[in-house]
Design an enzyme around this catalytic site. Sequence first.
Site, PDB file in Angstrom:
ATOM      1  N   SER A 150      30.267  33.198 -49.582  1.00 49.26           N
ATOM      2  CA  SER A 150      29.807  33.878 -48.371  1.00 49.26           C
ATOM      3  C   SER A 150      31.005  34.521 -47.705  1.00 49.26           C
ATOM      4  CB  SER A 150      29.165  32.875 -47.400  1.00 49.26           C
ATOM      5  OG  SER A 150      28.946  33.467 -46.134  1.00 49.26           O
ATOM      6  N   TYR A 166      30.016  24.822 -43.091  1.00 53.13           N
ATOM      7  CA  TYR A 166      29.582  25.892 -43.996  1.00 53.13           C
ATOM      8  C   TYR A 166      30.755  26.802 -44.338  1.00 53.13           C
ATOM      9  CZ  TYR A 166      26.856  29.844 -45.787  1.00 53.13           C
ATOM     10  OH  TYR A 166      26.346  30.856 -46.567  1.00 53.13           O
TER      11      TYR A 166
END
Length: 262
Positions: A150, A166
Amino acid sequence: MTRTVQQLFDLTGKNALVTGGSRGLGLQMAQALGEAGARIMLSSRKAGDLEEASATLQSQGIDTRWIAADCGKEEDLRRLADETLERMGPIDILVNNAGASWGAPAEDHPVAAWDKVMNLNVRGYFILSQHVAKHSMIARRRGSIINVASIAGLSGNPPEMQTIAYNTSKGAVINFTRALAAEWGKYGINVNAVCPGFFMTKMAAGLIQSMGEDRMAAQAPLGRLGGDEDLKGPVLLYASEAGRHITGQWLAVDGGVSVVTG
């Protein structure tokens, strides 16, 4: 004689295992690989979602099967790989996509939630990659592993986006990709990562809605969020012979957000 572009991107006869493949980005990537000719094994935790996704791909002429598995559990990961090998034969393409996020200020972030995110997003990728490589790719001296990272793994966040676990996990995935590519190049295994930006997925929908879709889109030089086709090209490049000389790389698919924020 050199091959044509169509031949280089053709995946006919290849088998692909896609985790987190029943919806969102995973389903989009599975569709791309299937459209190029690969046989697809989808996996996620919920059988109902998998059955629906598989039916959708099959209606498009894509040879699709599914296995329900929790990629946060080591025994499920090994079962997933073994059952895929039993039902489909050697795994040529592995897409590590199953993942989790958790929103909380760093000072109050539950340790149990941190462990859950890191276990699924990093440890799960390692266990499945290791098992698939040892039982399918290394002896055959070929294979492609695609890790979904990501742009959150490239930098910090605006103050309102409190996703420390995350971000950390996706930064780890990027360097995991580099390290694995360096080690397994000798086996003919390509290892690469895609780094999506903001896509209207179930995981990101709440955040996008809370921050405002127009505001989020405006952060990208291209002025848009990711759509239903935007990961198809990158994943097919990594999986096919067209990308055979690419390994250890990550590609931001984010409309340019990382250019102006990273």
